[in-house]
Design a protein around this motif. Structure first.
Motif, PDB file in Angstrom:
ATOM      1  N   UNK A 109      -7.131 -21.845  17.680  1.00  0.00           N
ATOM      2  CA  UNK A 109      -8.374 -21.738  18.447  1.00  0.00           C
ATOM      3  C   UNK A 109      -8.485 -22.871  19.463  1.00  0.00           C
ATOM      4  N   UNK A 110      -8.211 -24.098  19.039  1.00  0.00           N
ATOM      5  CA  UNK A 110      -8.260 -25.222  19.971  1.00  0.00           C
ATOM      6  C   UNK A 110      -7.204 -25.075  21.056  1.00  0.00           C
ATOM      7  N   UNK A 111      -6.010 -24.662  20.661  1.00  0.00           N
ATOM      8  CA  UNK A 111      -4.930 -24.493  21.642  1.00  0.00           C
ATOM      9  C   UNK A 111      -5.272 -23.416  22.664  1.00  0.00           C
ATOM     10  N   UNK A 124      -7.362 -24.571  25.747  1.00  0.00           N
ATOM     11  CA  UNK A 124      -6.774 -25.697  26.467  1.00  0.00           C
ATOM     12  C   UNK A 124      -7.295 -25.839  27.892  1.00  0.00           C
ATOM     13  N   UNK A 125      -7.427 -24.721  28.601  1.00  0.00           N
ATOM     14  CA  UNK A 125      -7.859 -24.776  30.003  1.00  0.00           C
ATOM     15  C   UNK A 125      -9.297 -25.269  30.144  1.00  0.00           C
ATOM     16  N   UNK A 126     -10.086 -25.110  29.085  1.00  0.00           N
ATOM     17  CA  UNK A 126     -11.501 -25.498  29.143  1.00  0.00           C
ATOM     18  C   UNK A 126     -11.723 -26.888  28.574  1.00  0.00           C
ATOM     19  N   UNK A 127     -11.133 -27.173  27.428  1.00  0.00           N
ATOM     20  CA  UNK A 127     -11.415 -28.430  26.725  1.00  0.00           C
ATOM     21  C   UNK A 127     -10.308 -29.466  26.876  1.00  0.00           C
ATOM     22  N   UNK A 128      -9.166 -29.062  27.420  1.00  0.00           N
ATOM     23  CA  UNK A 128      -8.065 -29.991  27.576  1.00  0.00           C
ATOM     24  C   UNK A 128      -7.275 -30.143  26.281  1.00  0.00           C
ATOM     25  N   UNK A 129      -6.259 -30.976  26.305  1.00  0.00           N
ATOM     26  CA  UNK A 129      -5.413 -31.155  25.129  1.00  0.00           C
ATOM     27  C   UNK A 129      -6.076 -32.055  24.081  1.00  0.00           C
ATOM     28  N   UNK A 130      -5.608 -31.935  22.871  1.00  0.00           N
ATOM     29  CA  UNK A 130      -6.045 -32.848  21.811  1.00  0.00           C
ATOM     30  C   UNK A 130      -5.310 -34.165  22.010  1.00  0.00           C
ATOM     31  N   UNK A 139     -13.847 -31.847  33.669  1.00  0.00           N
ATOM     32  CA  UNK A 139     -13.526 -31.826  32.245  1.00  0.00           C
ATOM     33  C   UNK A 139     -13.972 -33.138  31.612  1.00  0.00           C
ATOM     34  N   UNK A 140     -14.612 -33.055  30.476  1.00  0.00           N
ATOM     35  CA  UNK A 140     -15.103 -34.260  29.808  1.00  0.00           C
ATOM     36  C   UNK A 140     -14.584 -34.321  28.381  1.00  0.00           C
ATOM     37  N   UNK A 141     -14.731 -35.462  27.775  1.00  0.00           N
ATOM     38  CA  UNK A 141     -14.232 -35.678  26.422  1.00  0.00           C
ATOM     39  C   UNK A 141     -15.062 -34.904  25.405  1.00  0.00           C
ATOM     40  N   UNK A 142     -14.387 -34.284  24.445  1.00  0.00           N
ATOM     41  CA  UNK A 142     -15.052 -33.553  23.373  1.00  0.00           C
ATOM     42  C   UNK A 142     -14.589 -34.088  22.025  1.00  0.00           C
ATOM     43  N   UNK A 143     -15.490 -34.022  21.083  1.00  0.00           N
ATOM     44  CA  UNK A 143     -15.218 -34.496  19.734  1.00  0.00           C
ATOM     45  C   UNK A 143     -15.462 -33.355  18.760  1.00  0.00           C
ATOM     46  N   UNK A 144     -14.472 -33.068  17.939  1.00  0.00           N
ATOM     47  CA  UNK A 144     -14.577 -32.005  16.943  1.00  0.00           C
ATOM     48  C   UNK A 144     -14.554 -32.621  15.542  1.00  0.00           C
ATOM     49  N   UNK A 145     -15.590 -32.350  14.780  1.00  0.00           N
ATOM     50  CA  UNK A 145     -15.670 -32.786  13.383  1.00  0.00           C
ATOM     51  C   UNK A 145     -15.465 -31.551  12.521  1.00  0.00           C
ATOM     52  N   UNK A 146     -14.328 -31.438  11.879  1.00  0.00           N
ATOM     53  CA  UNK A 146     -13.971 -30.203  11.175  1.00  0.00           C
ATOM     54  C   UNK A 146     -13.678 -30.466   9.701  1.00  0.00           C
ATOM     55  N   UNK A 163      -9.651 -33.943  23.914  1.00  0.00           N
ATOM     56  CA  UNK A 163     -10.379 -33.812  22.648  1.00  0.00           C
ATOM     57  C   UNK A 163      -9.951 -34.847  21.622  1.00  0.00           C
ATOM     58  N   UNK A 164     -10.891 -35.208  20.791  1.00  0.00           N
ATOM     59  CA  UNK A 164     -10.624 -35.996  19.595  1.00  0.00           C
ATOM     60  C   UNK A 164     -10.991 -35.110  18.416  1.00  0.00           C
ATOM     61  N   UNK A 165     -10.092 -34.971  17.463  1.00  0.00           N
ATOM     62  CA  UNK A 165     -10.336 -34.128  16.302  1.00  0.00           C
ATOM     63  C   UNK A 165     -10.383 -35.006  15.054  1.00  0.00           C
ATOM     64  N   UNK A 166     -11.447 -34.855  14.282  1.00  0.00           N
ATOM     65  CA  UNK A 166     -11.593 -35.570  13.011  1.00  0.00           C
ATOM     66  C   UNK A 166     -11.642 -34.527  11.904  1.00  0.00           C
ATOM     67  N   UNK A 167     -10.663 -34.554  11.011  1.00  0.00           N
ATOM     68  CA  UNK A 167     -10.591 -33.594   9.914  1.00  0.00           C
ATOM     69  C   UNK A 167     -10.924 -34.313   8.613  1.00  0.00           C
TER      70      UNK A 167
END
Length: 318
Positions: A43-45, A48-54, A1-8, A174-178
């Motif tokens: 959707x993010x929740x 969870x098993x794939x991208x991990x927690x926020x 599992x690696x770090x993901x960044x979501x720009x929403x 995950x890191x989420x930027x809204x």
């Protein structure tokens, strides 16, 4: 599992529907916009098993972005409470009740906070704020793209760079930027200049994508590492390997070039809207109307008392 960044981008607003310039103007979410935000959080929740927690949530300090970010925080808390608070799954179909009684008052996790930052505000449209689309923005004294880029740089240096490390990337999550469409485009460009020059060229020759309401760009952090070196081939350009009589190996990886970041970012999704599949706006103008927080889902009346998401206000000028 690696770090993901979501720009929403935030959910639909009253000014979006009206076709009005709303940069620093604080336009509220519509009832449909709240549903979009809830769908994205769910959707993010669900992944969870794939991208991990926020692990971190950053948001523009404008209300429409904060409310969208709140839906993300709330959905992360929902699995722990058995989803009793009424958060819909990303695949669940909408209903008229959902559209007019959407509720964002779920209890968030204790550690996940929304960091609100003026650096993530939308472009300031100057005197065009509140006007119908079509105004000459240069004459209106709108913020320049260079100024938006400077704001994005400040955000990256002050808040994202401490998270974009080898240790953080390896830990996943995950890191989420809204935020808002135009500032997100500036932010994506800044990130790719620093961490993904090839990706920047790949995106239509450097042209930034557009963002629909709650559409997101997903990026994956890749750790830069040396190729493995074996005792039989202790080479590797710039590497130093020591082999003992017991054929054990100590590898000293080649140093990264000066100013080369230890990770790169790859774009794996652009303006993703999968979470909105099947979602239709309520007829009769209800979906386009400003969301009324006094309207709640039936489940919320039987669940525990709701608490507001924790919020941290960042410093800095917009």
């Amino acid at each position: 599992m690696t770090l993901r960044l979501f720009l929403v981008r935030h959910g639909e607003t009253v000014d979006n529907v009206a076709g009005i310039y709303a940069g620093v103007r604080d336009s509220p979410l519509t009832a449909h916009g709240v549903l979009q935000a809830r769908r994205f959080g769910a959707h993010l929740a669900s992944r969870l098993a794939v991208i991990g927690p926020v692990r971190h949530v950053f948001a523009s300090d404008l209300k429409r972005a904060v409310e969208t970010a709140t839906a993300v925080v709330d959905a992360q808390a929902a699995p722990a409470s058995g989803n009793k608070a009424g958060v819909p799954s990303a695949s669940s179909g909408p209903s008229k009740t959902d559209a007019i009684e959407a509720d964002l008052s779920l209890e968030p996790t204790a550690s996940l906070k929304i960091v609100q930052l003026p650096e993530l505000r939308e472009r300031d449209f100057g005197s065009a704020e509140g006007e119908k689309f079509g105004v000459d923005l240069a004459l209106a004294g709108a913020e320049s793209r260079q100024q938006m880029g400077q704001r994005a740089e400040r955000f990256v240096e002050g808040h994202l760079m401490p998270q974009l490390t080898v240790e953080q990337a390896a830990s996943g999550g995950c890191i989420v930027v809204v935020a808002h469409g135009l500032i997100l485009a500036s932010l994506l460009r800044v990130l790719l200049v620093r961490y993904g020059a090839r990706e920047l060229a790949r995106l239509a020759g450097g042209k930034m994508p557009g963002w629909s309401n709650t559409g997101y760009v997903e990026l994956v952090a890749n750790i830069i590492s040396s190729a493995p070196v074996t005792a039989d081939d202790p080479s590797g350009p710039g590497s130093t390997a020591e082999v003992s009589d017991e054929r054990t190996l100590t590898l000293v990886p080649p140093p990264l070039p000066a100013n080369e970041p230890p990770i790169t970012l790859s774009v794996v999704g652009v303006n993703v809207l999968k979470h909105l599949e099947g979602l239709k706006k309520t007829r009769g103008g209800i979906g386009s109307a400003q969301f009324d927080k006094r309207q709640r889902t039936m489940d919320s009346f039987f669940g525990p008392a709701a608490k507001k998401a924790k919020v941290e206000h960042g410093s800095g000028k917009a």
